[in-house]
Design an enzyme around this catalytic site. Structure first.
Site, PDB file in Angstrom:
ATOM      1  N   ASP A 183       4.244   4.265   4.401  1.00  8.55           N
ATOM      2  CA  ASP A 183       2.896   3.751   3.705  1.00  8.55           C
ATOM      3  C   ASP A 183       1.641   4.558   4.241  1.00  8.55           C
ATOM      4  O   ASP A 183       0.853   4.491   3.956  1.00  8.55           O
ATOM      5  CB  ASP A 183       3.121   2.246   4.353  1.00  8.55           C
ATOM      6  N   MET A 185      -3.532  -3.947   2.659  1.00  9.93           N
ATOM      7  CA  MET A 185      -4.849  -3.510   2.000  1.00  9.93           C
ATOM      8  C   MET A 185      -5.008  -2.190   1.724  1.00  9.93           C
ATOM      9  O   MET A 185      -5.856  -1.551   1.170  1.00  9.93           O
ATOM     10  CB  MET A 185      -6.134  -4.060   2.372  1.00  9.93           C
ATOM     11  N   ARG A 186      -4.060  -1.365   2.489  1.00 10.11           N
ATOM     12  CA  ARG A 186      -4.268   0.191   2.400  1.00 10.11           C
ATOM     13  C   ARG A 186      -4.031   0.855   0.831  1.00 10.11           C
ATOM     14  O   ARG A 186      -5.072   1.745   0.687  1.00 10.11           O
ATOM     15  CB  ARG A 186      -3.191   0.744   3.378  1.00 10.11           C
ATOM     16  N   ALA A 187      -3.384   0.223   0.428  1.00 12.13           N
ATOM     17  CA  ALA A 187      -3.292   0.930  -1.195  1.00 12.13           C
ATOM     18  C   ALA A 187      -4.673   0.615  -2.007  1.00 12.13           C
ATOM     19  O   ALA A 187      -5.225   1.356  -2.615  1.00 12.13           O
ATOM     20  CB  ALA A 187      -2.128   0.261  -2.081  1.00 12.13           C
ATOM     21  N   LEU A 224      -7.288   3.252  -0.479  1.00  9.50           N
ATOM     22  CA  LEU A 224      -7.002   4.489  -0.810  1.00  9.50           C
ATOM     23  C   LEU A 224      -6.914   4.794  -2.293  1.00  9.50           C
ATOM     24  O   LEU A 224      -7.562   6.022  -2.690  1.00  9.50           O
ATOM     25  CB  LEU A 224      -5.434   4.982  -0.322  1.00  9.50           C
TER      26      LEU A 224
END
Length: 307
Positions: free
Chosen positions: A158, A239-241, A244
């Site tokens: 991830d 929330m990274r997706a 990004l």
């Protein structure tokens, strides 16, 4: 030494685009390339480093020791001259450049954690005995691996901002073109590189221009809504997706000289961000679909549905 031109590489368009986006916005966190050996991954990354005015290119061996990666204190200087001097490691050497790791899935978990933390924060603390020194290390992390030889832990997977799958081309004309270009380069590297001199200069200028305008590219509310909906649909953790995907779409818009992010930008980059994070089952493939070099096959990251 003459490097194989980045713009001369064919059959790796997704990988080249993902790398380019990370050069435009280093905050994307690097690229993980999964797939076959012998498909020119290292050549592609080296070509990019040469394209951008010879930015540092550091190849981190799988068997590298912690001292070699992070750095150490020069004991001879400390003992003989009674002063502290740091021997920088590979991470520090990659500052403002590219850190490349082949078979990244075989790297120790500890070093992998340190690399990903440094990629996210722009540096790391070198801790040795009573010494604690901050080392600047802002780089684009590029890892390659063959999933058949073992996988990365989900937490580490991830942390790679983007991912692409690289497969051996099955198109006859494309394979012939790749071979012809390689033979021409090996026969006369200078002459071959001269053929792509203008293309290299134009692409380098385009990337620099995109870096300049990136902060001013506007993101409409509708795009935030679409990206959020897309990430919810794919059941990604955290929330990274979302972040990004928005950044990648903005970098793509800047790359094409746009003042505003569009749905087309999101659609182009979404698989880079979601393919290794999505929990959504892959959509069924039509049996009538023609086989293409970039098409899905067993073992590839699933294609994600469009917005």
């Amino acid at each position: 030494m003459i490097t194989y031109p980045f713009t001369a590489i064919c059959g790796q368009e997704d990988f080249k685009l993902a790398l380019t986006l990370c050069m435009i916005d280093p905050g994307l966190g690097g690229v993980l390339a999964l797939g076959d050996k012998g498909t020119g991954k290292t050549t592609t990354v080296r070509g990019l480093s040469h394209l951008l005015q010879d930015i540092p290119f550091v190849n981190l061996p799988i068997g590298a020791t912690e001292d070699r990666v992070l750095g150490t204190v020069k004991l001879d200087v400390l003992l003989n001259e009674k002063r502290l001097e740091i021997q920088p490691g590979l991470l520090a050497a990659a500052h403002r450049g590219i850190l490349y790791i082949d078979e990244v899935n075989l790297l120790s978990d500890y070093l992998m954690d340190v690399l990903l933390d440094a990629a996210a924060t722009g540096g790391y603390y070198l801790e040795r005995d009573t010494i604690s020194q901050w080392m600047e290390s802002r780089f684009c992390l590029v890892g390659t691996m063959n999933p058949e030889e073992g996988n990365l832990r989900p937490q580490l997977l991830d942390r790679f901002g983007l991912s692409v799958h690289i497969s051996t081309p099955t198109d006859k004309a494309l394979r012939m073109e790749i071979v012809q270009r390689r033979v021409a380069f090996d026969t006369d590297a200078a002459k071959f590189a001269a053929r792509f001199k203008n293309e290299e200069a134009l692409l380098a200028a385009k990337i620099v221009a995109a870096q300049t305008v990136l902060p001013s590219v506007k993101i409409p509310a509708a795009i935030y809504d679409a990206v959020t909906e897309l990430c919810i649909r794919h059941q990604v953790e955290g929330m990274r997706a979302d972040i990004l995907l928005m950044k990648a779409a903005r970098a793509h818009a800047a790359y094409h000289g746009q003042a505003t992010v569009t749905a087309a930008d999101v659609e182009t980059v979404q698989n880079f961000v979601l393919s290794h994070r999505s929990k959504q089952a892959p959509a069924p493939q039509s049996s009538s679909r023609e086989s293409k070099p970039s098409g899905d096959k067993e073992g590839e990251p699933k294609k994600v549905s469009t917005i």
